[in-house]
Design a protein around this motif. Structure first.
Motif, PDB file in Angstrom:
ATOM      1  N   ARG A  71       0.834  -1.217   0.000  1.00  0.00           N
ATOM      2  CA  ARG A  71       0.000   0.000   0.000  1.00  0.00           C
ATOM      3  C   ARG A  71       0.862   1.258   0.000  1.00  0.00           C
ATOM      4  N   ASP A  78      -0.290   4.072   2.592  1.00  0.00           N
ATOM      5  CA  ASP A  78       0.146   4.180   3.987  1.00  0.00           C
ATOM      6  C   ASP A  78       1.612   4.592   4.101  1.00  0.00           C
ATOM      7  N   HIS A  88       1.043   0.224  10.708  1.00  0.00           N
ATOM      8  CA  HIS A  88       0.893   0.281   9.248  1.00  0.00           C
ATOM      9  C   HIS A  88       2.241  -0.008   8.582  1.00  0.00           C
ATOM     10  N   HIS A  89       2.212  -0.832   7.568  1.00  0.00           N
ATOM     11  CA  HIS A  89       3.427  -1.148   6.818  1.00  0.00           C
ATOM     12  C   HIS A  89       3.189  -0.939   5.332  1.00  0.00           C
ATOM     13  N   PHE A  92       2.440  -5.827   3.795  1.00  0.00           N
ATOM     14  CA  PHE A  92       1.927  -6.663   4.877  1.00  0.00           C
ATOM     15  C   PHE A  92       1.213  -7.868   4.291  1.00  0.00           C
ATOM     16  N   MET A  94      -2.128 -10.199   4.234  1.00  0.00           N
ATOM     17  CA  MET A  94      -3.547 -10.171   4.594  1.00  0.00           C
ATOM     18  C   MET A  94      -4.084 -11.601   4.606  1.00  0.00           C
ATOM     19  N   GLU A 208      -7.806  -1.571  14.234  1.00  0.00           N
ATOM     20  CA  GLU A 208      -8.599  -2.499  13.445  1.00  0.00           C
ATOM     21  C   GLU A 208      -7.794  -3.775  13.226  1.00  0.00           C
ATOM     22  N   LEU A 209      -8.476  -4.895  13.373  1.00  0.00           N
ATOM     23  CA  LEU A 209      -7.779  -6.165  13.190  1.00  0.00           C
ATOM     24  C   LEU A 209      -8.289  -6.922  11.959  1.00  0.00           C
ATOM     25  N   ASN A 211     -11.358  -7.171   8.837  1.00  0.00           N
ATOM     26  CA  ASN A 211     -12.452  -6.590   8.069  1.00  0.00           C
ATOM     27  C   ASN A 211     -13.212  -7.701   7.348  1.00  0.00           C
ATOM     28  N   GLY A 238      -4.938  -8.367   9.107  1.00  0.00           N
ATOM     29  CA  GLY A 238      -3.507  -8.104   8.981  1.00  0.00           C
ATOM     30  C   GLY A 238      -2.704  -9.051   9.855  1.00  0.00           C
ATOM     31  N   ARG A 241      -0.499  -7.454  12.680  1.00  0.00           N
ATOM     32  CA  ARG A 241      -1.249  -6.981  13.855  1.00  0.00           C
ATOM     33  C   ARG A 241      -1.659  -8.151  14.736  1.00  0.00           C
TER      34      ARG A 241
HETATM   35  P1  ATP Z   1      -6.659   0.914   8.827  1.00  0.00           P
HETATM   36  O1  ATP Z   1      -7.978   1.571   9.094  1.00  0.00           O
HETATM   37  O2  ATP Z   1      -5.975   0.424  10.073  1.00  0.00           O
HETATM   38  O3  ATP Z   1      -5.756   1.727   7.958  1.00  0.00           O
HETATM   39  P2  ATP Z   1      -7.866  -0.416   6.616  1.00  0.00           P
HETATM   40  O4  ATP Z   1      -9.298  -0.205   6.969  1.00  0.00           O
HETATM   41  O5  ATP Z   1      -7.238   0.488   5.643  1.00  0.00           O
HETATM   42  O6  ATP Z   1      -6.972  -0.437   7.987  1.00  0.00           O
HETATM   43  P3  ATP Z   1      -8.551  -2.849   5.210  1.00  0.00           P
HETATM   44  O7  ATP Z   1      -8.476  -2.317   3.840  1.00  0.00           O
HETATM   45  O8  ATP Z   1      -9.878  -3.053   5.823  1.00  0.00           O
HETATM   46  O9  ATP Z   1      -7.625  -1.938   6.170  1.00  0.00           O
HETATM   47  O10 ATP Z   1      -7.664  -4.186   5.245  1.00  0.00           O
HETATM   48  C1  ATP Z   1      -7.946  -5.314   6.064  1.00  0.00           C
HETATM   49  C2  ATP Z   1      -6.938  -5.496   7.199  1.00  0.00           C
HETATM   50  O11 ATP Z   1      -5.586  -5.396   6.751  1.00  0.00           O
HETATM   51  C3  ATP Z   1      -7.035  -4.434   8.272  1.00  0.00           C
HETATM   52  O12 ATP Z   1      -8.073  -4.723   9.170  1.00  0.00           O
HETATM   53  C4  ATP Z   1      -5.665  -4.498   8.924  1.00  0.00           C
HETATM   54  O13 ATP Z   1      -5.600  -5.533   9.894  1.00  0.00           O
HETATM   55  C5  ATP Z   1      -4.755  -4.858   7.773  1.00  0.00           C
HETATM   56  N1  ATP Z   1      -4.032  -3.683   7.243  1.00  0.00           N
HETATM   57  C6  ATP Z   1      -4.527  -2.704   6.471  1.00  0.00           C
HETATM   58  N2  ATP Z   1      -3.581  -1.822   6.115  1.00  0.00           N
HETATM   59  C7  ATP Z   1      -2.432  -2.264   6.675  1.00  0.00           C
HETATM   60  C8  ATP Z   1      -1.091  -1.800   6.656  1.00  0.00           C
HETATM   61  N3  ATP Z   1      -0.726  -0.720   5.975  1.00  0.00           N
HETATM   62  N4  ATP Z   1      -0.164  -2.506   7.347  1.00  0.00           N
HETATM   63  C9  ATP Z   1      -0.506  -3.615   8.039  1.00  0.00           C
HETATM   64  N5  ATP Z   1      -1.757  -4.110   8.091  1.00  0.00           N
HETATM   65  C10 ATP Z   1      -2.717  -3.460   7.417  1.00  0.00           C
END
Ligand code: ATP
Ligand code: MG
Ligand code: MG
Ligand code: MG
Length: 510
Positions: A71, A78, A88-89, A92, A94, A208-209, A211, A238, A241
């Protein structure tokens, strides 16, 4: 003893593969072969886009996987927070489970809840649930079905919270499949008292863990939303996380996904050890550790999957930034190369392409390092011309020295007297940026050192212009691609046997 990331990842996949009967599908490469609208795969759903669009059948009706995601651009970017936060990385993993027209809301919520609370043993009272609160304008009802499921599972009423479109409604694009989602958030500090107010507010200790998306609608070209003939479930959690939680760490960087990289940096550079401190400055030691560990994972994964730097300027800039951080903070120019071994060690058994393509990755990193070095020599000369320094002094400034600016700063007082120009014109700054690869920050710093007034407005205009141009280019590419896909679909009656679509199936493990 705490579970390793490897075990945690496997337990997730085994949980869904076992009695729940999901088929394991390998991660697709991060460089999308089938989708010109994104530079990198940024979610587990990307490789199943064709299923949701009804272009072809799914590999199985129930699927589980761990998808490599990046991302750094577009809707999900991010990049700027990386190094400054704990979760945030740029790259990562998923973890996901999928139902293509099979089970729906009830099972999806129950599977997730049982996995987290029973198998992984997370404390129930630390978990918070969000669901879609509806949207009157679009005629969308609140997802009370989902809310009731969570209540019947036993989640306390004041921990099941409604949110709006932005947080709890997923759309693939302007048109196409979409639907409400429900998310599981977790209180890292284990306070015990109710923390509902902190959910979805960007706190590092309540994140958030997982979705869980219910793809049940389609948004038509005229904007209206209609039900789909088949309902799907698309989930993403993620891994980093989850591992932080299960290893009882408050930062993802303190897990065994990042610690080996920190150790590799420390061993190679002999720098003081990582302490886990947070400052808002990317050139302090701990941020530099985080940025290098994060970026080296992303860069190694992207290059191993065949990312082409000539086509991806963003990636190239990140590589240069990582080299720069390595030189400034750790006084080493080869850290990225060194770290690629550590990344392949850490993730190579899950993603074997990291091992197979490691030599290639290292060649590209090596080449980029040399190119960057040469560019800096050239840009150094160019800069000297701009500020009209006497030619004999130009050679004294060693642009290849680690830290880039340190040698330059040393000379600043001598140089100041020699400067005749007082303004750095926007187009000249832009040339340094575009042709010679200097970053915006470096140009600003240089101007400051030389007491030059950078014409910021003209410079920004030039930058906007190039960004706009590349967007038009991308849009054109998208349009051509979409047209191409439609032609293709119209011609082929059996999409599955078509070469470009076959790709989706290559990754099914038998
Ligand atoms: P956040 O609100 O924390 O930025 P997100 O809503 O953008 O997360 P989703 O698109 O719903 O994230 O992605 C599903 C899952 O992937 C998230 O619940 C989170 O655990 C993980 N995730 C999302 N972005 C990152 C990231 N940049 N680095 C690590 N884990 C991530
Ligand atoms: Mg996000
Ligand atoms: Mg979110
Ligand atoms: Mg989310």
């Amino acid at each position: 003893i705490k579970k390793s990331a490897k075990l945690i990842r496997n337990e997730f996949l085994d949980y869904f593969k076992g009695s729940l009967g999901h088929t394991f599908v390998r991660s697709s490469p991060v460089t999308p072969l089938n989708d010109q609208t994104i530079a990198f795969v940024n979610a587990g759903m990307n490789q199943f886009k064709g299923v949701f669009l009804n272009y072809h059948d799914p590999p199985a009706t129930k699927v589980t996987n761990s998808q490599k995601c990046i991302r750094i651009s577009g809707k999900h970017n991010d990049l700027d927070v990386v190094g400054n936060d704990t979760y945030h990385h740029t790259f990562f993993e998923m973890l996901g489970n999928w139902s293509f027209g099979d089970y729906f809301k009830k099972e999806a919520c129950l599977y997730a809840w049982d996995l987290l609370t029973k198998h992984y043993g997370l404390k129930k009272d630390l978990l918070y649930i969000t669901y879609f609160g509806g949207n009157e304008q679009l005629g969308l009802e609140p997802d009370l079905e989902c809310k009731d499921i969570w209540l019947s599972i036993g989640v306390a009423k004041d921990k099941v919270l409604p949110f709006n479109m932005k947080d709890n409604f997923w759309e693939m694009g302007v048109n196409g499949p979409c639907g409400p989602c429900t998310e599981i958030h977790i209180d890292h500090r284990r306070r015990g008292s109710n923390q509902s107010m902190r959910v979805n507010k960007g706190y590092a200790d309540l994140t958030e863990l997982w979705n869980i998306v219910f793809i049940q609608y389609e948004r038509l070209a005229n904007g209206t939303i209609v039900p789909l003939p088949k309902y799907h479930v698309d989930t993403g959690m993620g891994l980093e996380r989850l591992v932080a939680l299960l290893q009882e760490k408050t930062s993802n960087y303190d897990t065994d996904l990042f610690q080996p990289l920190f150790k590799a940096i420390q061993k190679y550079t002999k720098a003081p050890e990582y302490k886990g401190e947070f400052f808002n400055d990317e050139y302090n030691l701990d941020s530099a550790y985080r940025i290098l560990a994060d970026h080296s994972r992303m860069i190694t994964v992207a290059l191993a999957d065949g990312a082409v730097l000539e086509k991806n300027n963003k990636l190239r800039k990140i590589i240069r930034k990582a080299i720069d951080v390595g030189e400034r903070v750790f006084k080493k120019e080869n850290i990225l190369l060194e770290l690629s071994y550590a990344v392949a060690d850490n993730l190579g058994d899950v993603y074997p392409e990291l091992q197979t393509n490691l030599k290639k990755v290292q060649k590209i990193i090596e080449f980029e390092k040399e190119l960057f070095k040469r560019l800096r020599v050239t840009s150094g000369k160019e800069w000297n011309k701009i500020v009209e320094i006497r030619p004999e002094l130009a050679s004294v400034t060693d642009w290849t020295a680690p830290g880039l600016l340190s040698g330059y700063k040393y000379l600043q007082n001598t140089l100041k007297n020699l400067i005749t120009t007082k303004t750095l014109p926007g187009n000249v700054a832009f040339k340094l940026y575009d042709t010679y690869g200097l970053s915006e920050e470096t140009i600003n710093e240089l101007a400051e050192i030389e007491s030059l007034n950078l014409d910021t407005e003209a410079f920004q205009n030039e930058l906007q212009n190039i960004k706009y141009q590349s967007k038009i280019g991308l849009n054109r590419k998208c349009q051509m691609h979409i047209k191409g896909s439609i032609d293709l679909l119209e011609k082929s009656h059996i999409p599955k046997t078509d070469d470009t679509l076959k790709y989706e199936y290559v990754f099914v493990e038998n």
